[in-house]
Structure formats: structure tokens, C-alpha cells
Design a protein around this motif. Structure first.
Motif, mmCIF file in Angstrom:
data_model
loop_
_atom_site.group_PDB
_atom_site.id
_atom_site.type_symbol
_atom_site.label_atom_id
_atom_site.label_comp_id
_atom_site.label_asym_id
_atom_site.label_seq_id
_atom_site.Cartn_x
_atom_site.Cartn_y
_atom_site.Cartn_z
ATOM 1 N N ALA A 121 -63.570 48.122 -13.123
ATOM 2 C CA ALA A 121 -62.985 47.041 -12.315
ATOM 3 C C ALA A 121 -63.203 47.321 -10.830
ATOM 4 N N ARG A 174 -60.659 50.998 -15.510
ATOM 5 C CA ARG A 174 -60.200 50.840 -14.131
ATOM 6 C C ARG A 174 -61.338 51.128 -13.152
ATOM 7 N N THR A 175 -62.167 52.104 -13.502
ATOM 8 C CA THR A 175 -63.332 52.404 -12.663
ATOM 9 C C THR A 175 -64.283 51.221 -12.644
ATOM 10 N N SER A 214 -53.957 54.624 -3.932
ATOM 11 C CA SER A 214 -54.193 55.393 -5.158
ATOM 12 C C SER A 214 -53.935 56.879 -4.946
ATOM 13 N N ASP A 240 -63.943 54.689 -17.614
ATOM 14 C CA ASP A 240 -62.602 54.118 -17.577
ATOM 15 C C ASP A 240 -62.681 52.641 -17.158
ATOM 16 N N SER A 300 -56.646 56.733 -9.363
ATOM 17 C CA SER A 300 -55.834 55.558 -9.608
ATOM 18 C C SER A 300 -54.403 56.009 -9.833
ATOM 19 N N GLU A 301 -53.499 55.425 -9.113
ATOM 20 C CA GLU A 301 -52.074 55.735 -9.228
ATOM 21 C C GLU A 301 -51.775 57.227 -9.263
ATOM 22 N N ARG A 337 -58.598 52.453 -5.179
ATOM 23 C CA ARG A 337 -57.965 51.381 -4.411
ATOM 24 C C ARG A 337 -57.022 51.995 -3.391
#
Lengths: 282, 254
Positions: B244, B241-242, B42, B239, B220-221, B39
Motif C-alpha cells: 500500500a 502494508r508495504t 510510524s 507485507d 508501521s505503527e 508513513r
């Protein structure tokens, strides 16, 4: 040419007609402004023509100039044009160098350089130009430094305009986006190469039109140098002959006309230059 | 396996108090095409920019083609190393960053002549080759102002390639383009990849990642949260998050 809807020729498209109408409108506007200027100009001439007009019981008398004085002294005053131009050209060149150095100094991360640049700009902008001119003519000789009229004038005007123009250069430098520097750095250019090859050429293009304006106003501010009496430019000559024969009105009007004409000519070239630079711009 | 072209160890980056890269380790071998997704915010662009030192890492080591630049090295020595690294890397920016006061050809020969001190004739020859390979030779005398976004980006790619780098860094190369112009740039990038160039591409183009990348990294972050082949990543993300992120792109593509 206006009626293109003859046989065999396609009628003008809507867009083309609108465009033509717009052009016509612009031309008309310019023509009307031109005519109005001419009227104002002739009115000004008329004001100084020495005519007297009677309207009913009122008698209007326009200002009468001493034509004999004008004819006798016009050549003497005109000679000052060269001095005015010379002092302006030299001063602007000096000012440009100072302005560029001051603007670059302002970008420096080395505190003394940054300080010198801001100090110079602050000092010069914080004092009157008139005072600075006198400083070079009158204060320096007290220290044993005696400059010729032209040199002192150029020093004063150059230092003064350099301080103001450094802001123009600074704006020019900051108008060049960060991406340009990054692209140059990514190619492997050194900071010096980046400045010379990428940033400065773009910044100068940005700064040239306002520098033209500064040059034009400098030609007029050069009149201040006459106050010292050592540079025989337009203003000095006008006040000299004006005072001597108590014809200040005529003398100053002559000088004003010379300045104005000079400004018109320079403005014309300035416009040309600007148009030229605008092409091939981003 | 050969020496990695890019090797990043223990890399951290702070912007003020903001910790934007957290202990990144990454090796990219020769000829690999790596896509970096995540994102916005990131840290993927920052990571890319740390490789050629457009951003200075706060901590850690960056190594490009054997040139090791630890953060501890300072001053003149560091400037020299950074310069050497930049000669090994070519960079393509989101906003193209062509030099507006130079023609297309001048843009491309600027690096070889000014930086490498190359003979002008040779530089022109090389530049014309790379302009030809991105299909922009016919515009060589135009100024950037007169080019479309896609054409500008192709020239920017040619400019970077003419420096003959060992690795090409792409920072969202199609994000500033109108949708209909993205294809021509991606095609040029595919061509560059097929010629064996090592590439690291920060992108939102999932199609390109799936088709061209050998490997996809997800950030991410400020952390690398996933490192997989495109098939694995798109079919069975580990993950959440991946997952998503990919789901978001999927709905976006429909």
C-alpha cells in the motif's frame, strides 16, 4: 535625476518607478512628522515664554519662567546627570547578571534552583520599586547594615530590573529553537557548551534591544532614588533648589529637559544598535 | 562479516502512554546504506533519533561501533557513553539546524574545535575539505541566512562529516526542500555513500532508496514490518502494508 528618459538611457522599469514612488512617499511622511514635531516643540517653548497676546477682547498670558533662577541653577542641576548615568549604568549591569541567572534558573530541572529563581522574580515583581528603594536606605540600617547612597540605589534598582529583565532573557532563550540544541548535542556538545556556544549568543542578540529599552527607562526610574536624599542625581538637585527658593516649576522643567534629552540620545543609539543587530539575522 | 556499526536490541519507546517503537531489533553492518521508510507517525524518525540519543529509549540496548548503551546504565556513566556514541554518529536534520550566528565555515569547525578540542588550523583544513566535497567551499564566509535550502543542507552534511563519524543519520533530509533543490542534496548523499560511509536514511524519496540503498526497512505503527533489498521490496513486497505504501508513492510520482 528624476528624468532619466533622456536619449541613450533606458526608461525606468515599472517596478523601479513604483519603488521610487514608494520611497518618495516614505520620505515625505518622515519630513512631515519632523515638521510637526518642530511645531509642537516651538509651541511648548512658546507656552513658557511669558508673552501676552491679545486676540480681540481676550488677553492670553503664557507662563513666565524665572530666567535668572534658571541661569543660576542650571549648572548645579546638570551636575546630577553624571550621578544619574552612573547609577543607571551600574544598576543595569547588576540587573543583567541577575536577569541572566534568574532566566537560567528558570530552565533548571533542579527544584531548589528553579524555586530560587521564581521566588526572587515573584517577590520583587510583587512589591513596589519605591518600597524596595526605601527598604535599602531605611530598613537595612535598622539591622546595622548601612550602605552608601549609590550602593543602596544600585542594589534596589538592579534587583528590581533584574527580575523584570529575566523575562526578556527567558524569551530570548526560548526563541532559540529546539533544533539548535539538538544539532549541538548531535555534534557531541555538552549542555554547558551548547548553552555557551549556541543558545546564549542567539538569545543575547534577541534580548539586547529590549534591554536597551530597559536601560532607558531605568535612567528615569533612577529619579526615585532621590527620595532618600543620599544620591545627588538630577531629581534630587532639582527638588532641592526648587523647594529652597520656591521655584519648583523652573527646577522641574530643567530636570525634565535633561531627562528628555538623555532619553533622546539613548534612544538614538538604541535604534542604531537594533539596526546593526538586525543585519545578518535569521 | 565485520562487527555491525549499529546494533539495536529489544528497543521500545513510549511518549507518555503512546507506544511508538515496539521491540525493534536491527543490525547495520559497515558501509551499508539503509533507507527507513514508512508513513508519517510510524516511528521511523524516533528510531533514528534513538541511535544518537536525541530520544531516550524506554527499554532495550543501543550499540554504536562497539559502544553499548543499555537503558539501565544511568547518571554520569550514561552521559559519557552517550557522548561517545554521538562522536561516532553524524546527524543531518530535516530543518538543517545550521547555527545562524556563525558563518558556513564556523558552523563546520565548531564541532571539531569545541567538542574534540582540535587545533583551529587543522579544523579549518578538514572543514574546507568537507565543504569542498559537498560543493560549498565557495560560500564558506556566508551566513546561513543567505543560502538556499539545498545549500544549507549540504553545509549541514559537511558539518556532520567533518566530525569523522562512523555512521551518518539522515532524518528526512530533503523533506523541507523545494522540489528543484532536492536533487543537489541527494547527489551529495550518493557521493557520501559511494565513499563507503555507513548511512541510515529516513526518507520519502523512493527513487533514492531504489538507486542508492543496499537495504530498505519499512516501519508501521512502531514496528519494523519489512527488511529487504530495494529490488525485492519494490517488486515483490511481502507485507500488504508495504505494498500500500509503495503504491501510494507510485501514484504520487506520476
Amino acid at each position: 535625476m528624476a528624468t532619466t528618459t533622456q536619449q541613450g538611457q533606458a526608461p525606468l522599469s515599472q517596478a523601479e518607478r513604483l519603488y521610487q514612488a514608494q520611497l518618495r512617499k516614505e520620505r515625505q511622511f518622515r519630513a512631515n512628522v519632523g515638521v510637526s514635531w518642530a511645531i509642537l516643540f516651538f509651541f511648548l517653548i512658546f507656552l513658557f515664554s511669558g508673552q501676552s497676546i491679545e486676540v480681540g477682547s481676550f488677553n492670553f498670558q503664557t507662563i513666565e519662567l524665572d530666567t535668572a533662577f534658571i541661569l543660576k541653577n542650571i549648572a548645579f542641576i546638570a551636575e546630577g546627570l553624571w550621578q544619574t548615568l552612573l547609577i543607571s549604568v551600574l544598576s543595569i549591569l547588576f540587573a543583567m547578571i541577575l536577569a541572566l541567572l534568574a532566566a537560567l534558573g528558570r530552565l533548571s530541572t533542579f527544584p531548589p534552583i528553579y524555586a530560587i529563581s521564581t521566588f526572587y522574580v515573584s517577590l520583587i515583581r510583587g512589591t513596589p520599586l519605591y518600597l524596595q528603594i526605601f527598604f535599602f536606605f531605611l530598613a537595612l540600617p535598622q539591622l546595622g547594615i548601612i550602605l552608601s547612597g549609590i550602593v543602596a540605589g544600585v542594589m534596589a534598582l538592579g534587583l528590581n530590573y533584574g527580575a523584570y529583565m529575566s523575562e526578556v532573557f527567558r524569551a530570548g532563550l526560548s526563541s532559540v529553537g529546539k533544533g539548535q540544541r539538538e544539532a549541538a548535542m548531535a555534534l557531541g556538545m555538552t549542555p554547558g557548551q551548547t548553552m555557551r556556544r549556541i543558545v546564549l549568543p542567539q538569545a543575547l542578540r534577541f534580548a539586547i534591544p529590549p534591554m536597551g529599552n530597559d536601560f532607558i527607562s531605568m535612567t528615569k526610574d533612577s529619579a526615585l532614588v532621590s527620595a532618600t536624599g543620599f544620591v545627588h542625581e538630577l531629581m534630587w538637585r532639582a527638588t532641592k533648589v526648587g523647594r529652597a527658593q520656591f521655584n519648583n516649576l523652573e527646577a522641574l522643567i530643567m530636570a525634565a529637559m535633561f531627562y528628555w534629552t538623555l532619553t533622546l540620545i539613548l534612544t538614538y543609539f538604541q535604534g542604531k544598535l537594533e539596526a546593526r543587530l538586525a543585519r545578518g539575522d535569521r | 562479516m565485520s562487527l555491525p556499526i549499529v546494533k539495536i536490541s529489544n528497543l521500545d519507546k513510549y511518549f507518555g502512554r503512546l507506544h511508538v517503537l515496539r521491540n525493534i531489533d536491527l543490525e547495520v553492518p559497515e558501509r551499508q546504506v539503509v533507507c527507513l521508510i514508512g508513513r508519517s507517525g510510524s516511528g521511523k524518525s524516533t528510531l533514528l533519533r534513538c541511535i544518537n540519543f536525541l530520544e531516550d529509549p524506554s527499554h532495550g540496548i543501543v550499540e554504536v561501533d562497539g559502544i553499548r548503551v543499555p537503558v539501565e546504565v544511568k547518571g554520569k556513566e550514561r552521559r559519557q557513553l552517550v557522548h561517545d556514541v554521538r562522536l561516532k554518529t553524524g546527524m543531518v536534520f530535516q530543518e538543517f539546524n545550521l547555527f545562524p550566528h556563525m558563518s558556513v565555515l564556523e558552523n563546520v569547525i565548531e564541532g571539531p574545535i569545541t567538542v574534540k578540542g582540535m587545533d583551529r588550523k587543522l579544523a579549518v583544513e578538514l572543514a574546507e575539505q568537507s565543504l569542498d566535497s559537498v560543493g560549498m567551499l565557495w560560500k564558506k564566509d556566508e551566513f546561513p541566512l543567505r543560502l538556499s535550502g539545498g545549500q544549507k543542507q549540504r553545509v549541514a552534511i559537511a558539518r556532520a562529516l567533518t566530525m569523522q563519524p562512523r555512521v551518518m543519520l539522515f532524518d528526512e533530509p530533503t523533506s523541507a526542500l523545494d522540489p528543484e533543490l532536492i536533487g543537489e542534496v541527494l547527489n551529495v548523499m550518493k557521493k557520501v555513500a559511494s565513499e563507503g560511509m555507513t548511512m541510515i536514511v529516513v526518507t520519502h524519496e523512493m527513487g533514492f532508496a531504489r538507486e542508492v540503498a543496499d537495504r530498505v526497512l519499512v516501519m508501521s505503527e512502531g514496528e519494523l514490518i519489512e527488511d529487504a533489498t530495494p529490488e525485492d521490496l519494490f517488486n515483490q513486497p511481502k507485507d500488504p502494508r508495504t505494498k500500500a505504501l509503495i503504491d501510494r508513492y507510485r501514484t504520487g510520482e506520476q
